[in-house]
Design a protein around this motif. Structure first.
Motif, PDB file in Angstrom:
ATOM      1  N   ALA A  27       6.309   9.886  -5.117  1.00 21.64           N
ATOM      2  CA  ALA A  27       5.699   8.507  -4.287  1.00 21.64           C
ATOM      3  C   ALA A  27       5.319   6.841  -5.214  1.00 21.64           C
ATOM      4  O   ALA A  27       5.153   7.720  -6.475  1.00 21.64           O
ATOM      5  CB  ALA A  27       4.763   8.589  -3.546  1.00 21.64           C
ATOM      6  N   ALA A  28       5.524   6.055  -5.420  1.00 20.87           N
ATOM      7  CA  ALA A  28       5.618   4.915  -6.050  1.00 20.87           C
ATOM      8  C   ALA A  28       4.094   4.939  -6.632  1.00 20.87           C
ATOM      9  O   ALA A  28       2.967   5.477  -5.647  1.00 20.87           O
ATOM     10  CB  ALA A  28       5.924   2.979  -5.655  1.00 20.87           C
TER      11      ALA A  28
ATOM     12  N   GLU B 223       0.660  -1.362   0.192  1.00 22.96           N
ATOM     13  CA  GLU B 223       0.042  -0.185  -0.063  1.00 22.96           C
ATOM     14  C   GLU B 223       0.337   1.175  -0.329  1.00 22.96           C
ATOM     15  O   GLU B 223       1.852   1.481   0.628  1.00 22.96           O
ATOM     16  CB  GLU B 223      -1.046  -0.219   1.089  1.00 22.96           C
ATOM     17  CG  GLU B 223      -1.750  -1.047   1.295  1.00 22.96           C
ATOM     18  CD  GLU B 223      -3.094  -0.883   0.425  1.00 22.96           C
ATOM     19  OE1 GLU B 223      -3.587   0.638   0.096  1.00 22.96           O
ATOM     20  OE2 GLU B 223      -3.493  -2.385   0.007  1.00 22.96           O
ATOM     21  N   ILE B 224      -0.074   2.587  -0.695  1.00 22.65           N
ATOM     22  CA  ILE B 224       1.090   4.147  -0.178  1.00 22.65           C
ATOM     23  C   ILE B 224      -0.180   4.979  -0.089  1.00 22.65           C
ATOM     24  O   ILE B 224      -1.032   4.497  -0.824  1.00 22.65           O
ATOM     25  CB  ILE B 224       1.294   4.338  -2.305  1.00 22.65           C
ATOM     26  CG1 ILE B 224       2.364   3.445  -2.519  1.00 22.65           C
ATOM     27  CG2 ILE B 224       1.623   5.935  -2.392  1.00 22.65           C
ATOM     28  CD1 ILE B 224       4.112   3.310  -1.888  1.00 22.65           C
TER      29      ILE B 224
ATOM     30  N   PRO C 166      13.725   4.207  -2.484  1.00 21.52           N
ATOM     31  CA  PRO C 166      12.664   4.603  -1.711  1.00 21.52           C
ATOM     32  C   PRO C 166      11.560   4.100  -1.634  1.00 21.52           C
ATOM     33  O   PRO C 166      11.673   4.492  -3.247  1.00 21.52           O
ATOM     34  CB  PRO C 166      13.281   6.123  -2.004  1.00 21.52           C
ATOM     35  CG  PRO C 166      14.005   6.036  -3.134  1.00 21.52           C
ATOM     36  CD  PRO C 166      15.067   5.187  -3.314  1.00 21.52           C
ATOM     37  N   VAL C 167      10.501   4.298  -1.472  1.00 20.29           N
ATOM     38  CA  VAL C 167       8.919   4.234  -1.763  1.00 20.29           C
ATOM     39  C   VAL C 167       8.281   5.342  -1.902  1.00 20.29           C
ATOM     40  O   VAL C 167       7.300   6.675  -2.745  1.00 20.29           O
ATOM     41  CB  VAL C 167       8.125   2.965  -0.819  1.00 20.29           C
ATOM     42  CG1 VAL C 167       8.801   1.762  -1.294  1.00 20.29           C
ATOM     43  CG2 VAL C 167       7.880   3.673   0.186  1.00 20.29           C
ATOM     44  N   VAL C 168       8.818   6.273  -1.244  1.00 23.88           N
ATOM     45  CA  VAL C 168       9.094   8.161  -1.111  1.00 23.88           C
ATOM     46  C   VAL C 168       9.974   8.703  -0.417  1.00 23.88           C
ATOM     47  O   VAL C 168      10.679   8.279  -0.371  1.00 23.88           O
ATOM     48  CB  VAL C 168       7.375   8.032  -0.254  1.00 23.88           C
ATOM     49  CG1 VAL C 168       6.538   9.402  -0.208  1.00 23.88           C
ATOM     50  CG2 VAL C 168       6.250   7.464  -0.087  1.00 23.88           C
TER      51      VAL C 168
ATOM     52  N   VAL D  23       3.457   6.230   5.530  1.00 23.92           N
ATOM     53  CA  VAL D  23       3.819   6.559   3.929  1.00 23.92           C
ATOM     54  C   VAL D  23       3.659   5.258   3.158  1.00 23.92           C
ATOM     55  O   VAL D  23       2.702   5.333   2.312  1.00 23.92           O
ATOM     56  CB  VAL D  23       4.742   7.036   3.811  1.00 23.92           C
ATOM     57  CG1 VAL D  23       5.141   9.044   4.275  1.00 23.92           C
ATOM     58  CG2 VAL D  23       5.808   6.623   3.791  1.00 23.92           C
ATOM     59  N   ALA D  24       3.422   4.178   3.701  1.00 23.50           N
ATOM     60  CA  ALA D  24       3.674   2.207   2.472  1.00 23.50           C
ATOM     61  C   ALA D  24       3.262   1.581   3.751  1.00 23.50           C
ATOM     62  O   ALA D  24       4.051   1.690   4.926  1.00 23.50           O
ATOM     63  CB  ALA D  24       4.814   3.130   1.758  1.00 23.50           C
TER      64      ALA D  24
END
Length: 220
Positions: free
Chosen positions: A109-110, A75-76, A122-124, A90-91
């Motif tokens: 953000a991904a 999830e994001i 990084p995903v964010v 954030v995720a």
């Protein structure tokens, strides 16, 4: 007889006005030359009292948020442009919750879940808006040694045309920028560039955003 005398009189008047016209032209030319010299001197003084860079950019240090262990991005919870508080989730990667370590603005953000996320990806990504600076790139032989912390700066942002903003020199890099080499035409020697960071009132100029291009004038 009368006509001849009148003609002589007109010729004499014309001859008398020639020296006057010549003197007037010399006086006008002298004034113009003096104005040109004064203008040149003033221009050189102003040009010598400032350092100019047309390739500056507004930016802040990026804060990368990534999982501690590799896993599937489930999830994001944030989107670009959001301001999030400290410790905000954030995720979710696998069973791990990725949290912000400080308040900041999300700049990327991904977008796709279901992919593998790892600690070095990084995903964010976020920034702290209070850390926004105008970053000028100054060549070492074009006034770098004349720049001091605290000097006044005027800058313009491409997105806002000729509107002038004010700031001060906040930091001068102690080492040159990586992969930033130019060449001196006369000697073909490489010339390095250094980052000069300019602080401005973020609250006063809320329209200035991360990544905007700018031109700066640093005054001694």
């Amino acid at each position: 007889m009368y006509i001849m005398e009148e003609s002589k009189k007109q010729s004499q008047e014309t001859a008398d006005t020639k020296p006057v016209n010549k003197k007037l032209l010399i006086a006008v030319a002298s004034v113009l030359l003096l104005v040109g010299i004064i203008t040149t001197i003033l221009y050189l003084r102003v040009a010598g009292s400032r350092v100019y860079d047309e390739d500056a950019e507004i930016s802040a240090p990026e804060i990368a948020l990534a999982p501690q262990k590799q896993g599937i991005l489930q999830e994001i919870y944030v989107r670009e442009g959001e301001i999030i508080p400290n410790n905000f989730v954030v995720a979710r990667v696998g069973g791990e919750l990725v949290k912000a370590k400080e308040q900041g603005l999300v700049i990327s953000a991904a977008r796709e879940t279901g992919k593998v996320a790892s600690p070095n990806e990084p995903v964010v990504t976020m920034i702290n808006p209070e850390e926004l600076r105008v970053v000028a790139r100054v060549e070492e032989n074009k006034g770098l040694t004349r720049i001091k912390v605290g000097q006044r700066v005027i800058f313009m942002v491409d997105a806002f045309g000729s509107k002038e903003y004010q700031g001060v020199v906040d930091e001068i890099s102690s080492s040159s920028r990586e992969s930033a080499l130019t060449f001196n035409i006369s000697s073909q020697r490489p010339t390095k560039e250094f980052n000069v960071k300019i602080r401005f009132n973020v609250g006063k100029y809320p329209e200035l955003k991360n990544g905007m291009s700018a031109k700066v004038w640093i005054y001694r």
